[in-house]
Design an enzyme around this catalytic site. Sequence first.
Site, PDB file in Angstrom:
ATOM      1  N   HIS A 106       0.802  -1.224   0.000  1.00 59.32           N
ATOM      2  CA  HIS A 106       0.000   0.000   0.000  1.00 59.32           C
ATOM      3  C   HIS A 106       0.831   1.269   0.000  1.00 59.32           C
ATOM      4  O   HIS A 106       0.275   2.356   0.141  1.00 59.32           O
ATOM      5  CB  HIS A 106      -0.922   0.027   1.222  1.00 59.32           C
ATOM      6  CG  HIS A 106      -2.100  -0.880   1.107  1.00 59.32           C
ATOM      7  ND1 HIS A 106      -3.251  -0.528   0.443  1.00 59.32           N
ATOM      8  CD2 HIS A 106      -2.308  -2.131   1.564  1.00 59.32           C
ATOM      9  CE1 HIS A 106      -4.124  -1.522   0.506  1.00 59.32           C
ATOM     10  NE2 HIS A 106      -3.577  -2.498   1.182  1.00 59.32           N
ATOM     11  N   LYS A 160      -8.638  13.528   4.645  1.00 53.87           N
ATOM     12  CA  LYS A 160      -7.780  12.350   4.596  1.00 53.87           C
ATOM     13  C   LYS A 160      -6.750  12.465   5.719  1.00 53.87           C
ATOM     14  O   LYS A 160      -6.605  13.519   6.339  1.00 53.87           O
ATOM     15  CB  LYS A 160      -7.073  12.230   3.240  1.00 53.87           C
ATOM     16  CG  LYS A 160      -6.321  13.473   2.830  1.00 53.87           C
ATOM     17  CD  LYS A 160      -5.678  13.294   1.460  1.00 53.87           C
ATOM     18  CE  LYS A 160      -6.693  13.290   0.334  1.00 53.87           C
ATOM     19  NZ  LYS A 160      -6.979  11.972  -0.181  1.00 53.87           N
ATOM     20  N   ARG A 161      -6.040  11.393   5.959  1.00 54.08           N
ATOM     21  CA  ARG A 161      -4.961  11.412   6.954  1.00 54.08           C
ATOM     22  C   ARG A 161      -3.972  12.524   6.627  1.00 54.08           C
ATOM     23  O   ARG A 161      -3.667  12.772   5.466  1.00 54.08           O
ATOM     24  CB  ARG A 161      -4.262  10.049   6.937  1.00 54.08           C
ATOM     25  CG  ARG A 161      -3.091   9.900   7.882  1.00 54.08           C
ATOM     26  CD  ARG A 161      -2.643   8.449   7.924  1.00 54.08           C
ATOM     27  NE  ARG A 161      -2.247   7.942   6.623  1.00 54.08           N
ATOM     28  CZ  ARG A 161      -1.011   7.999   6.122  1.00 54.08           C
ATOM     29  NH1 ARG A 161      -0.036   8.548   6.834  1.00 54.08           N
ATOM     30  NH2 ARG A 161      -0.735   7.502   4.945  1.00 54.08           N
ATOM     31  N   LYS A 174       0.551  14.165   1.281  1.00 59.25           N
ATOM     32  CA  LYS A 174      -0.837  14.404   0.881  1.00 59.25           C
ATOM     33  C   LYS A 174      -1.116  15.887   0.664  1.00 59.25           C
ATOM     34  O   LYS A 174      -2.151  16.272   0.139  1.00 59.25           O
ATOM     35  CB  LYS A 174      -1.796  13.806   1.909  1.00 59.25           C
ATOM     36  CG  LYS A 174      -1.719  12.273   1.955  1.00 59.25           C
ATOM     37  CD  LYS A 174      -2.652  11.688   2.998  1.00 59.25           C
ATOM     38  CE  LYS A 174      -2.506  10.175   3.115  1.00 59.25           C
ATOM     39  NZ  LYS A 174      -3.069   9.443   1.967  1.00 59.25           N
ATOM     40  N   THR A 187      -8.677   6.117  -1.591  1.00 53.42           N
ATOM     41  CA  THR A 187     -10.076   5.694  -1.743  1.00 53.42           C
ATOM     42  C   THR A 187     -11.023   6.857  -1.460  1.00 53.42           C
ATOM     43  O   THR A 187     -12.168   6.840  -1.889  1.00 53.42           O
ATOM     44  CB  THR A 187     -10.430   4.522  -0.809  1.00 53.42           C
ATOM     45  OG1 THR A 187     -10.089   4.866   0.549  1.00 53.42           O
ATOM     46  CG2 THR A 187      -9.678   3.263  -1.208  1.00 53.42           C
ATOM     47  N   LYS A 238     -14.784   7.890  -3.111  1.00 53.58           N
ATOM     48  CA  LYS A 238     -16.009   8.190  -2.348  1.00 53.58           C
ATOM     49  C   LYS A 238     -16.584   9.540  -2.756  1.00 53.58           C
ATOM     50  O   LYS A 238     -17.796   9.681  -2.946  1.00 53.58           O
ATOM     51  CB  LYS A 238     -15.697   8.167  -0.852  1.00 53.58           C
ATOM     52  CG  LYS A 238     -15.309   6.805  -0.324  1.00 53.58           C
ATOM     53  CD  LYS A 238     -14.627   6.911   1.040  1.00 53.58           C
ATOM     54  CE  LYS A 238     -13.885   5.617   1.350  1.00 53.58           C
ATOM     55  NZ  LYS A 238     -12.879   5.784   2.393  1.00 53.58           N
TER      56      LYS A 238
END
Length: 816
Positions: free
Chosen positions: A358, A546-547, A552, A654, A658
């Site tokens: 991952h 998100k985290r 990110k 993901t 969504k």
Amino acid sequence: MALDRLTVQEIKDSILQKLERNYGCDITDATKNQIYDALAQTVRDEVMKRRTAYRGERKRQRCKKLYYLSAEFLVGRALHNNMVALVNEHNYIVALRELGLDPSSIFEEEPEPGLGNGGLGRLAACFLDSLSSLHLPAMGCTIRYEYGLFRQKIVDGYQVELPDNWLENGSMWEVCRMDESQEVHFGGRVEEIHENGKTSYRHVNYSTVQAVPYDVPTLGYDSNMVNMLRCWSARATKKLDMQSFNRGEYTRAIEEKELAEVISKVLYPEDNHYEGKELRLKQQYFLSSASVQYAVKDFVKVYGKDFSIFADKVALHVNDTHPGMAIPELMRILMDEYGLGWDEAETITKNTFGYTNHTVMAEALEKWPEDMVARLLPRIYMILQEINRRECAALWDVFPGQWERIGRMAVIGYGTVNMANLCIWMGHSVNGVSKIHTDILKKDVFHDFYLVDPDKFTSITNGITHRRWLMMANFRLSSLIDEAIGDKWRKDYELLKDLEPFKEDAAFREKFFEAKKLNKARLSRRLTSWQGVSLREDDMFDIQAKRLHEYKRQLLNALGILMLYNRIKDNPGLDVQPRIYIFGAKAAPGYYRAKLIIRLINEIAKLVNNDPVASRVMKVVFVENYCVSLAEDLMPAADLSEQLSTAGKEASGTGNMKFMMNGAVTLGTLDGANVEILQAVGKDNIYIFGMTAEQVEAAYRQPSRASAIFETNAEVRRVMTQLIDGTLCPEQPGLFRDLYHSLLFGDNGGMADSYFVLSDLSGYVKARMQIEKDYRDRDEWVKKAITNVARSWIFASDRTIKEYNEKIWHLKEVRL
């Protein structure tokens, strides 16, 4: 065989009877929590009837079973989701309203299981949902974390971590299976035994932790199929040292119990010190050992000791490297407990295990100090040594004389146990979770392994369950889809594509727009009650949830907001589309810079929201305690989905799926599944900016561009200067100096702006301005949104699971 669904009257009667029987009250004087319990018990009864109908059928049909091992299963609340799976949501909602109850307020009474943190755990939960809905026999395996990760509170702009005691009042959905407890051993030593010309090994003088399983049912949609999520809880075998207690040594008397049971206390304990690393290793072996022991015993119960068919009847899947110790644990059980030779045990193990990677981030490819493994897991360490010896010998034949290369690939090398290398070498399948991610694994991260066995590598793009993330989370849009194309899409996700022609229907577009607006109102009500924040429902909702990690790039978003703020201050009459910027994110407790970025976002929010000019067209909101239930409100309300990871760093994502499934348009880089979203929706229905993965890779080999961008771009220079000149947090003008230095000068001589925030900032802001222009044409924007919903079918987890099954697991459906 189908089981009848409860009628509205039967549901009402059951709730009232349970209130009377369990609490001695009726609906008028019951608390919300008592009503939740009565309702949850009613739903649970329906689920367990289906479990009873299915139970034993897999064994009778002698079908292969999957054990999906994951450190996280971020399942979310079960009550409402189970109503949807029972295809009885309507009757339950009607029954509650006829009893004078608000369904949403009852759902809020359910504690959210603290079994995960981010995408890894949410993916695992989606997979178990799809496995059940597709009638594929499986068991999810994880740890029953008593406190989960943490509950996030924002205090003075900073993240503060509070205990997430989600099990304080127990869980309605668990079934404790004490009869299937397993013993997990740590420490001690290994004795070598020679008998009848054969050498065997015995682990002695170890300490024991009991792994007690709690099973949570996962019901398939419109099905009797119920798979279990097995959560292992750590318990001490020695409850109390009475001798110490009687001597008055009370702390010592309970010390062993506490040291054993801390294993299942908290998800991801801090590992920036030796004790934290040791606890994490214990957790991972605890999960691995208990799960594999159960899988082997279950096999023996059905098939006896014919291990020649073990890999035909059992699939063990390692979701990232956390449960990688399951591999030597299976070797140990087969050899030490059932007497198999090394070669036979190794063949069985390799044919049984699959591994999903991952991440391409080097720090996330787990490594354990060799001496720690040797001390805590002496027999496992011996097996790892032999695996390593044989691996290196085999690699010498492929890469003769290339010791450095072999060292990189070794299971044990340079004083560390390399879990990713173990999972690749000892499994029959390795998969990435998007096309770009798998290509990077093949070409870079695991290139040497790919050269040895290219057929072992495959790509399976992640997916999400449309049942939770569309049918349950967005009932308004789901009902509108039913009205347009019928309800068969609920079982057959591919039928979502039939929605696309309706983007040309003006009446449908109007209903779609109104559904989005009502979802915005729902989110606004939640945030008003949660943290006193109100939202303007006519504004664009621009969301990044998100985290929080530097790659990110929440920092890119924050600097982009600051740049727009500067433009408005310079030109108060600037025609700007009103937009609300919403962040939801948790940072790891020990991740200082990520927590500093949260503080920065909150300071920018204070600056923008308190400005009489900017606040007319901008608002910045950081939502506390981002979790599954909050995501279920955020995704349906979003107009724009921010997916900003540095190209080549995000395996898949993901959250992007969504948001897309709920009609948000993506703004993102060519990274992870964004690449495949672009392919699915076309360039007119997504906004792509920034460097490509190839450009990022090339940039790492060149001198940093950060200082040149700073010197030549006035807008960039201005927002950077605002980090340190007191514009933000004037009482602490040096607060964000770390962020300033990391972007311009790097860390400890490392590369400046290593995630290319400054390099992509101008392109990012330009894309935002194009979005603002396009959003003003409501009809065209809604067409984009409908296109995204219609083409999101390809990212349904049912599709993902079908691919896993065809390529890796080879399970057969079990139907009654």
